[in-house]
Design an enzyme around this catalytic site. Structure first.
Site, PDB file in Angstrom:
ATOM      1  N   CYS A  39      53.455 -52.166  17.127  1.00 45.00           N
ATOM      2  CA  CYS A  39      53.100 -50.794  17.058  1.00 45.00           C
ATOM      3  C   CYS A  39      51.601 -50.620  16.758  1.00 45.00           C
ATOM      4  CB  CYS A  39      54.084 -49.950  15.992  1.00 45.00           C
ATOM      5  SG  CYS A  39      53.661 -48.237  16.200  1.00 45.00           S
ATOM      6  N   CYS A  86      66.059 -34.333  11.955  1.00 39.49           N
ATOM      7  CA  CYS A  86      66.380 -35.127  10.905  1.00 39.49           C
ATOM      8  C   CYS A  86      64.776 -35.700  10.553  1.00 39.49           C
ATOM      9  CB  CYS A  86      67.105 -36.421  11.566  1.00 39.49           C
ATOM     10  SG  CYS A  86      67.172 -37.645  10.433  1.00 39.49           S
ATOM     11  N   CYS A 123      71.678 -43.946  16.317  1.00 42.09           N
ATOM     12  CA  CYS A 123      70.254 -43.558  16.380  1.00 42.09           C
ATOM     13  C   CYS A 123      69.301 -44.810  16.829  1.00 42.09           C
ATOM     14  CB  CYS A 123      69.926 -43.534  14.873  1.00 42.09           C
ATOM     15  SG  CYS A 123      68.432 -42.648  14.797  1.00 42.09           S
ATOM     16  N   ARG A 143      71.081 -38.274   3.458  1.00 40.62           N
ATOM     17  CA  ARG A 143      71.106 -39.610   3.855  1.00 40.62           C
ATOM     18  C   ARG A 143      70.604 -40.569   2.765  1.00 40.62           C
ATOM     19  NH1 ARG A 143      69.850 -40.024   8.931  1.00 40.62           N
ATOM     20  NH2 ARG A 143      71.744 -38.938   9.485  1.00 40.62           N
ATOM     21  N   CYS A 152      55.423 -50.872   6.946  1.00 35.58           N
ATOM     22  CA  CYS A 152      56.298 -51.092   8.341  1.00 35.58           C
ATOM     23  C   CYS A 152      56.123 -52.561   8.768  1.00 35.58           C
ATOM     24  CB  CYS A 152      56.185 -50.051   9.330  1.00 35.58           C
ATOM     25  SG  CYS A 152      57.037 -50.323  10.699  1.00 35.58           S
ATOM     26  N   CYS A 196      51.093 -47.845   9.390  1.00 39.64           N
ATOM     27  CA  CYS A 196      51.933 -47.596   8.319  1.00 39.64           C
ATOM     28  C   CYS A 196      52.111 -48.603   7.283  1.00 39.64           C
ATOM     29  CB  CYS A 196      53.379 -46.858   8.915  1.00 39.64           C
ATOM     30  SG  CYS A 196      53.160 -45.829  10.008  1.00 39.64           S
ATOM     31  N   CYS A 224      70.901 -39.726  18.589  1.00 43.40           N
ATOM     32  CA  CYS A 224      69.694 -39.508  17.602  1.00 43.40           C
ATOM     33  C   CYS A 224      68.540 -40.639  18.366  1.00 43.40           C
ATOM     34  CB  CYS A 224      69.988 -39.814  16.258  1.00 43.40           C
ATOM     35  SG  CYS A 224      68.547 -39.768  15.283  1.00 43.40           S
TER      36      CYS A 224
HETATM   37  N1  SAM Z   1      57.818 -45.426  15.109  1.00 43.85           N
HETATM   38  C1  SAM Z   1      58.774 -44.038  14.720  1.00 43.85           C
HETATM   39  C2  SAM Z   1      58.219 -43.322  13.577  1.00 43.85           C
HETATM   40  O1  SAM Z   1      57.307 -43.863  12.883  1.00 43.85           O
HETATM   41  O2  SAM Z   1      58.696 -42.124  13.456  1.00 43.85           O
HETATM   42  C3  SAM Z   1      60.020 -44.390  14.610  1.00 43.85           C
HETATM   43  C4  SAM Z   1      60.605 -45.535  13.699  1.00 43.85           C
HETATM   44  S1  SAM Z   1      59.857 -45.776  11.910  1.00 43.85           S
HETATM   45  C5  SAM Z   1      60.372 -47.373  11.799  1.00 43.85           C
HETATM   46  C6  SAM Z   1      61.213 -44.691  11.085  1.00 43.85           C
HETATM   47  C7  SAM Z   1      61.105 -44.614   9.884  1.00 43.85           C
HETATM   48  O3  SAM Z   1      61.518 -45.606   9.020  1.00 43.85           O
HETATM   49  C8  SAM Z   1      59.874 -44.331   9.030  1.00 43.85           C
HETATM   50  O4  SAM Z   1      59.358 -42.760   9.251  1.00 43.85           O
HETATM   51  C9  SAM Z   1      59.970 -44.737   7.749  1.00 43.85           C
HETATM   52  O5  SAM Z   1      60.346 -43.667   6.874  1.00 43.85           O
HETATM   53  C10 SAM Z   1      61.109 -45.488   7.649  1.00 43.85           C
HETATM   54  N2  SAM Z   1      60.738 -47.105   7.407  1.00 43.85           N
HETATM   55  C11 SAM Z   1      59.956 -47.857   7.952  1.00 43.85           C
HETATM   56  N3  SAM Z   1      59.783 -49.148   7.301  1.00 43.85           N
HETATM   57  C12 SAM Z   1      60.549 -48.890   6.286  1.00 43.85           C
HETATM   58  C13 SAM Z   1      60.817 -49.616   4.961  1.00 43.85           C
HETATM   59  N4  SAM Z   1      60.112 -50.909   5.016  1.00 43.85           N
HETATM   60  N5  SAM Z   1      61.435 -49.240   3.934  1.00 43.85           N
HETATM   61  C14 SAM Z   1      61.672 -47.812   3.892  1.00 43.85           C
HETATM   62  N6  SAM Z   1      61.608 -46.971   5.138  1.00 43.85           N
HETATM   63  C15 SAM Z   1      60.955 -47.539   6.078  1.00 43.85           C
HETATM   64  C1  DTB Z   2      64.978 -43.563   8.357  1.00 46.39           C
HETATM   65  O1  DTB Z   2      64.575 -42.600   7.765  1.00 46.39           O
HETATM   66  N1  DTB Z   2      65.452 -44.886   8.092  1.00 46.39           N
HETATM   67  C2  DTB Z   2      65.660 -45.553   9.009  1.00 46.39           C
HETATM   68  C3  DTB Z   2      65.675 -44.492  10.412  1.00 46.39           C
HETATM   69  N2  DTB Z   2      65.271 -43.002   9.781  1.00 46.39           N
HETATM   70  C4  DTB Z   2      64.753 -44.724  11.613  1.00 46.39           C
HETATM   71  C5  DTB Z   2      64.634 -46.694   9.411  1.00 46.39           C
HETATM   72  C6  DTB Z   2      64.701 -47.576   7.999  1.00 46.39           C
HETATM   73  C7  DTB Z   2      64.009 -48.809   8.240  1.00 46.39           C
HETATM   74  C8  DTB Z   2      63.944 -49.993   7.312  1.00 46.39           C
HETATM   75  C9  DTB Z   2      63.085 -50.916   7.575  1.00 46.39           C
HETATM   76  C10 DTB Z   2      63.273 -51.712   8.694  1.00 46.39           C
HETATM   77  O2  DTB Z   2      64.648 -52.145   9.014  1.00 46.39           O
HETATM   78  O3  DTB Z   2      62.549 -52.074   9.416  1.00 46.39           O
HETATM   79 FE1  SF4 Z   3      55.000 -47.653  14.014  1.00 52.71          FE
HETATM   80 FE2  SF4 Z   3      56.433 -48.372  12.048  1.00 52.71          FE
HETATM   81 FE3  SF4 Z   3      54.563 -46.464  11.715  1.00 52.71          FE
HETATM   82 FE4  SF4 Z   3      56.892 -46.057  13.135  1.00 52.71          FE
HETATM   83  S1  SF4 Z   3      56.709 -46.595  10.939  1.00 52.71           S
HETATM   84  S2  SF4 Z   3      54.519 -45.563  13.666  1.00 52.71           S
HETATM   85  S3  SF4 Z   3      57.066 -48.218  13.903  1.00 52.71           S
HETATM   86  S4  SF4 Z   3      54.040 -48.538  12.132  1.00 52.71           S
END
Ligand code: SAM
Ligand code: DTB
Ligand code: SF4
Length: 327
Positions: free
Chosen positions: A67, A202, A111, A274, A74, A71, A142
């Protein structure tokens, strides 16, 4: 400003009384004695929901890694050296097979998440097909695809999308310490597009990233003060991923996590709250406290996007031990 118990009562229940929550009012909730806060949250919860019912969504990462965004939490950011292989968009047939399995296991919502800043038009076509086919299985649909361009939300709505996940993630004054490649306003703009297309919103956030209690309260205030409260509010506890800037953040006191759930419940009484990422690291007892504080939804199935979630068997045992009714 001092927040009296009477002000809090007035704010929580009737749609007519819906008002902007101040950060100070939500901080005052956080500062209540723990049992008092959980009691109030449970009272609000019971006024709006069957207290034994827990909604279950299953997640699938349909496009993993690589990506462009930065973030700090992530595993999927190309800038974070997490060892995650970058994959292409999953073929529709594989997604449908996974949705079928989730349905057989008992999930009611599926989702699909993509590691994109936002979908390119050519990427959206196969996702629309996934939405149509998952919906045809009788599951709620979703997707979480990042920021949407004009017209994309309408296309998703037309395909039958029920929910779009797009988190505000953290407080405005902490945002740029976590993410710099897009802004909170970008996220709010996408939520407007989703709402405008008639798709259920959501939206939630992450705690445990080193933010202050005031910043946790500010995240909840932002969510509760959206033009309409989100239909679902995922509260994620940071899953620390080696190689990300936030690996090594001090762990949040688990009771503070429960307080965050309770504050979400009280300020967004009709929303599904959630209990999201982080359950794998939580005891059954801590999860039970989260349900007591008003959480009534969870991710179900052994995988989140790139990290582990409790096995469905463990969750089934938890439901049975607590007399909860999974829906
Ligand atoms: N790329 C899209 C976005 O950022 O909206 C969708 C996928 S992103 C992984 C969805 C959400 O997962 C993020 O907004 C964040 O709140 C959550 N998330 C991602 N990595 C996480 C982590 N290590 N621990 C907890 N929540 C996480
Ligand atoms: C949300 O709030 N949490 C989910 C879903 N929306 C997409 C993602 C959590 C991701 C946790 C870290 C991972 O598995 O990469
Ligand atoms: Fe990309 Fe992860 Fe950020 Fe979603 S949360 S925009 S997958 S870096």
């Amino acid at each position: 400003m001092t927040t009296t118990s009477a002000t809090l009562e007035r704010n929580i229940d009737t749609p007519a009384a819906r008002k902007r929550w101040t950060v100070a009012e939500i901080e005052a909730l956080f500062e209540l004695p723990f049992l008092e806060l959980v009691y109030r949250a449970q009272a609000v919860h019971r006024a709006h929901f069957d207290p034994q019912a827990i909604q279950r969504s299953t997640l699938l990462s349909i496009k993993t890694g690589g990506c462009s965004e930065d973030c700090g939490y992530c595993s999927q950011s190309a800038r974070n050296d997490t060892g995650l292989a970058r994959e292409r968009l999953m073929p529709v047939a594989e997604v449908i097979a996974s949705a079928r399995a989730a349905k057989a296991r008992g999930a009611t919502r599926f989702c699909m998440g993509a590691a994109w800043r936002g979908p390119k038009d050519k990427d959206l076509e196969p996702v629309l097909e996934m939405v149509r086919e998952v919906k045809a299985l009788g599951l709620q649909t979703c997707v979480t695809l990042g920021m949407l361009k004009d017209g994309q939300a309408a296309q998703l709505a037309e395909a039958g999308l029920d929910y779009y996940n797009h988190n505000l993630d953290t407080a405005a004054d902490f945002y740029d310490q976590v993410i710099t490649t897009h802004t909170l306003q970008d996220r709010l703009d996408t939520l407007d597009k989703v709402r405008g297309a008639g798709i259920n919103v959501c939206s939630g956030g992450i705690v445990g990233m080193g933010e202050s209690r005031t910043q946790r309260a500010a995240l909840i205030a932002q969510l509760a003060n959206l033009p309409t409260p989100p239909d679902s509010v995922p509260i994620n506890n940071l899953v620390q991923i080696p190689g990300t800037p936030l690996a090594g953040a001090g762990a949040l006191d688990p009771f503070e996590f429960v307080r965050t759930i309770a504050a979400a419940r009280i300020t967004m009484p009709a929303s599904h709250v959630r209990l999201s990422a982080g359950r794998e690291q939580m005891s059954d007892e801590l999860q039970a406290l989260c349900f007591m504080a008003g959480a009534n939804s969870m991710f179900y199935g052994e995988r989140l996007l790139t990290t582990d979630n409790p096995d469905a068997d463990r969750d089934d045992r938890l439901f049975a031990r607590l007399g909860l009714r999974p829906v």
